[in-house]
Design an enzyme around this catalytic site. Structure first.
Site, PDB file in Angstrom:
ATOM      1  N   ARG A   1      -2.459  -1.951  -3.697  1.00 21.50           N
ATOM      2  CA  ARG A   1      -3.723  -1.239  -3.521  1.00 21.50           C
ATOM      3  C   ARG A   1      -3.691   0.029  -4.374  1.00 21.50           C
ATOM      4  O   ARG A   1      -2.793   0.863  -4.246  1.00 21.50           O
ATOM      5  CB  ARG A   1      -3.928  -0.850  -2.061  1.00 21.50           C
ATOM      6  CG  ARG A   1      -5.230  -0.064  -1.848  1.00 21.50           C
ATOM      7  CD  ARG A   1      -5.334   0.512  -0.462  1.00 21.50           C
ATOM      8  NE  ARG A   1      -6.587   1.228  -0.297  1.00 21.50           N
ATOM      9  CZ  ARG A   1      -6.680   2.426   0.280  1.00 21.50           C
ATOM     10  NH1 ARG A   1      -5.609   3.040   0.723  1.00 21.50           N
ATOM     11  NH2 ARG A   1      -7.858   3.006   0.407  1.00 21.50           N
TER      12      ARG A   1
ATOM     13  N   GLU B   1      -8.402  -6.229   4.650  1.00 20.18           N
ATOM     14  CA  GLU B   1      -8.219  -5.686   3.305  1.00 20.18           C
ATOM     15  C   GLU B   1      -6.960  -6.228   2.633  1.00 20.18           C
ATOM     16  O   GLU B   1      -6.966  -6.518   1.433  1.00 20.18           O
ATOM     17  CB  GLU B   1      -8.174  -4.161   3.367  1.00 20.18           C
ATOM     18  CG  GLU B   1      -9.498  -3.540   3.799  1.00 20.18           C
ATOM     19  CD  GLU B   1      -9.437  -2.031   3.864  1.00 20.18           C
ATOM     20  OE1 GLU B   1      -9.596  -1.385   2.814  1.00 20.18           O
ATOM     21  OE2 GLU B   1      -9.229  -1.497   4.973  1.00 20.18           O
TER      22      GLU B   1
ATOM     23  N   ASN C   1       0.886  -1.174   0.000  1.00 24.32           N
ATOM     24  CA  ASN C   1       0.000   0.000   0.000  1.00 24.32           C
ATOM     25  C   ASN C   1       0.916   1.213   0.000  1.00 24.32           C
ATOM     26  O   ASN C   1       1.442   1.614   1.042  1.00 24.32           O
ATOM     27  CB  ASN C   1      -0.906  -0.020   1.232  1.00 24.32           C
ATOM     28  CG  ASN C   1      -1.942   1.091   1.203  1.00 24.32           C
ATOM     29  OD1 ASN C   1      -1.839   2.040   0.440  1.00 24.32           O
ATOM     30  ND2 ASN C   1      -2.953   0.980   2.046  1.00 24.32           N
TER      31      ASN C   1
ATOM     32  N   HIS D   1     -13.353   1.724  -0.644  1.00 26.89           N
ATOM     33  CA  HIS D   1     -13.290   0.672   0.381  1.00 26.89           C
ATOM     34  C   HIS D   1     -13.772  -0.670  -0.178  1.00 26.89           C
ATOM     35  O   HIS D   1     -14.259  -1.527   0.557  1.00 26.89           O
ATOM     36  CB  HIS D   1     -14.146   1.022   1.611  1.00 26.89           C
ATOM     37  CG  HIS D   1     -13.644   2.207   2.386  1.00 26.89           C
ATOM     38  ND1 HIS D   1     -14.499   3.079   3.029  1.00 26.89           N
ATOM     39  CD2 HIS D   1     -12.391   2.661   2.627  1.00 26.89           C
ATOM     40  CE1 HIS D   1     -13.793   4.027   3.632  1.00 26.89           C
ATOM     41  NE2 HIS D   1     -12.509   3.785   3.396  1.00 26.89           N
TER      42      HIS D   1
ATOM     43  N   ARG E   1     -13.728  14.532   6.955  1.00 28.14           N
ATOM     44  CA  ARG E   1     -14.491  14.770   5.726  1.00 28.14           C
ATOM     45  C   ARG E   1     -15.967  14.967   6.055  1.00 28.14           C
ATOM     46  O   ARG E   1     -16.522  14.296   6.919  1.00 28.14           O
ATOM     47  CB  ARG E   1     -14.327  13.609   4.749  1.00 28.14           C
ATOM     48  CG  ARG E   1     -12.937  13.491   4.178  1.00 28.14           C
ATOM     49  CD  ARG E   1     -12.835  12.286   3.253  1.00 28.14           C
ATOM     50  NE  ARG E   1     -11.661  11.489   3.571  1.00 28.14           N
ATOM     51  CZ  ARG E   1     -11.509  10.221   3.267  1.00 28.14           C
ATOM     52  NH1 ARG E   1     -12.466   9.565   2.637  1.00 28.14           N
ATOM     53  NH2 ARG E   1     -10.405   9.580   3.599  1.00 28.14           N
TER      54      ARG E   1
END
Length: 374
Positions: free
Chosen positions: A65, A355, A8, A154, A215
């Site tokens: 990713r 993940e 990642n 996601h 956010r």
């Protein structure tokens, strides 16, 4: 070969995990890349450091990713020069995330030239959302020209967790209707019908949907025009407000939910209101997705907040008992796998997300099929 390295790559960090099947052999983080006193001068050095630390012989693939695959990539894809060029073209859709992933891909291809590199896209799982759920009611020619549509994010988490939820409730994946709630600093909700995403809360970017750490989540789009025309803020300033100074931080002064909960317990009115806004937004999406699916077998909480904040789970689903949705206080407090009362029409679960494991599995699948593009 079953060994897969998962990378990642961000703009200043590389997080890695080495799998043999589902077993994690090693993991780590190389951070502050390019900064004074950081772990590495650049991504090239970062991956060389990784290769010195970790035995990378016998790799089936390296899974990367990549946040945004746009409309082109609807499945995990073996990387070629053409794929790299396409990912670079998508940078305007994910300017904060795709550049780091692109750098990681280029360096890994150079340092491990005989190992297949696989791009695993956050957006790919949501490619099954039907047009009526993916398109907005704006000028179609304009939307088509600039790729303006709901992509969702996601995806690796929602894919993994929805499959695990089907296993937990004892139903085949193809027969399970699930609402998954990925609640971390970033947060999103997804409706999954028979293993396929049919609705998700994030949009063209990870900004809309649920309230997040910094956010805003959903807002009236006209708020942007108002801030520009009346308040005199530039586009860059408005973007900074909505992505870095909104959400829980904007409402309460604290972006970390743990701190919000502490302040709420101490009687802080702003923290209490922020918590209520946060939970109500989740509840609104659960109700919306129940309507989209028509029925639901399970609702699953995952990620940092979803897995560790019983108070959020309790309040997010409060008042939905008439819909067959309830949380058992004792099971919830113990963070059990199933937190709904025995015999509930809808099973409420807490399933840890994996993940990186999903990326490793996707990388193996892509190598086995030579990848695919949408």
């Amino acid at each position: 070969m079953t060994r897969v390295l998962v990378l990642n790559s961000g703009s200043s960090s590389v997080r890695y995990r080495l799998f043999d099947g589902a077993e994690v052999l090693t993991k780590g983080l190389i951070q502050r890349i390019g900064e004074s006193g950081g772990d590495a001068a650049d991504h090239d050095e970062a991956l060389r450091i990784l290769m010195e630390k970790v035995d990378l012989t016998g790799l089936a693939a390296v899974g990367h990713r990549v946040v945004h695959g746009g409309e082109r990539f609807t499945a995990s894809t073996v990387v070629t020069d053409e794929v790299l060029a396409a990912i670079e073209e998508l940078i305007p859709l994910a300017p904060l995330h795709n550049p780091g992933a692109l750098t990681g891909l280029k360096v890994a291809r150079k340092l491990l030239p005989d190992v297949p590199q696989v791009a695993v896209f956050d957006t790919a799982f949501h490619a099954t959302i039907p047009p009526e759920g993916a398109l907005w009611a704006i000028d179609r020619e304009l939307a088509g020209r600039w790729g303006l549509r709901r992509y969702g994010f996601h995806g690796t988490s929602h894919a993994y967790v929805s499959r695990e939820t089907a296993r937990v409730i004892g139903k085949p994946v193809g027969e399970a209707d699930v609402i998954t709630l990925h609640l971390g600093n970033g947060a999103s909700a997804t409706a999954v019908r028979g293993g396929r995403s049919v609705a998700t809360s994030m949009g063209m970017t990870p900004l809309p949907g649920l309230v997040m750490g910094t956010r805003s989540g959903d807002i009236d789009p006209s708020l942007i025009f108002h801030l520009h025309r009346v308040a005199g803020l530039s586009v860059e300033e408005i973007e900074d407000v909505l992505t870095r100074r909104s959400g829980m931080l904007g409402l309460s002064g604290a972006g970390d939910l743990r701190e919000v909960l502490e302040r709420r317990a101490a009687g802080d009115a702003d923290a209490a209101l922020a918590f209520d806004v946060y939970c109500r937004r989740i509840r609104e999406y659960v109700g919306s997705y129940l309507a989209v699916l028509g029925r639901v077998d399970a609702i699953t909480f995952t990620a940092g907040v979803g897995e560790n904040a019983p108070l959020v789970r309790e309040h997010a689903l409060a008042g939905l008992e008439a819909l067959g949705i309830a949380v058992d206080p004792d099971r919830n407090a113990r963070n059990e796998l199933i937190i709904s009362p025995e015999g509930s029409p809808v099973t409420v679960c807490v399933v840890p997300t994996e993940e990186e494991l999903e990326i490793a599995s996707e990388a193996r699948r892509a190598v086995g099929s030579e990848g695919s593009e949408g």
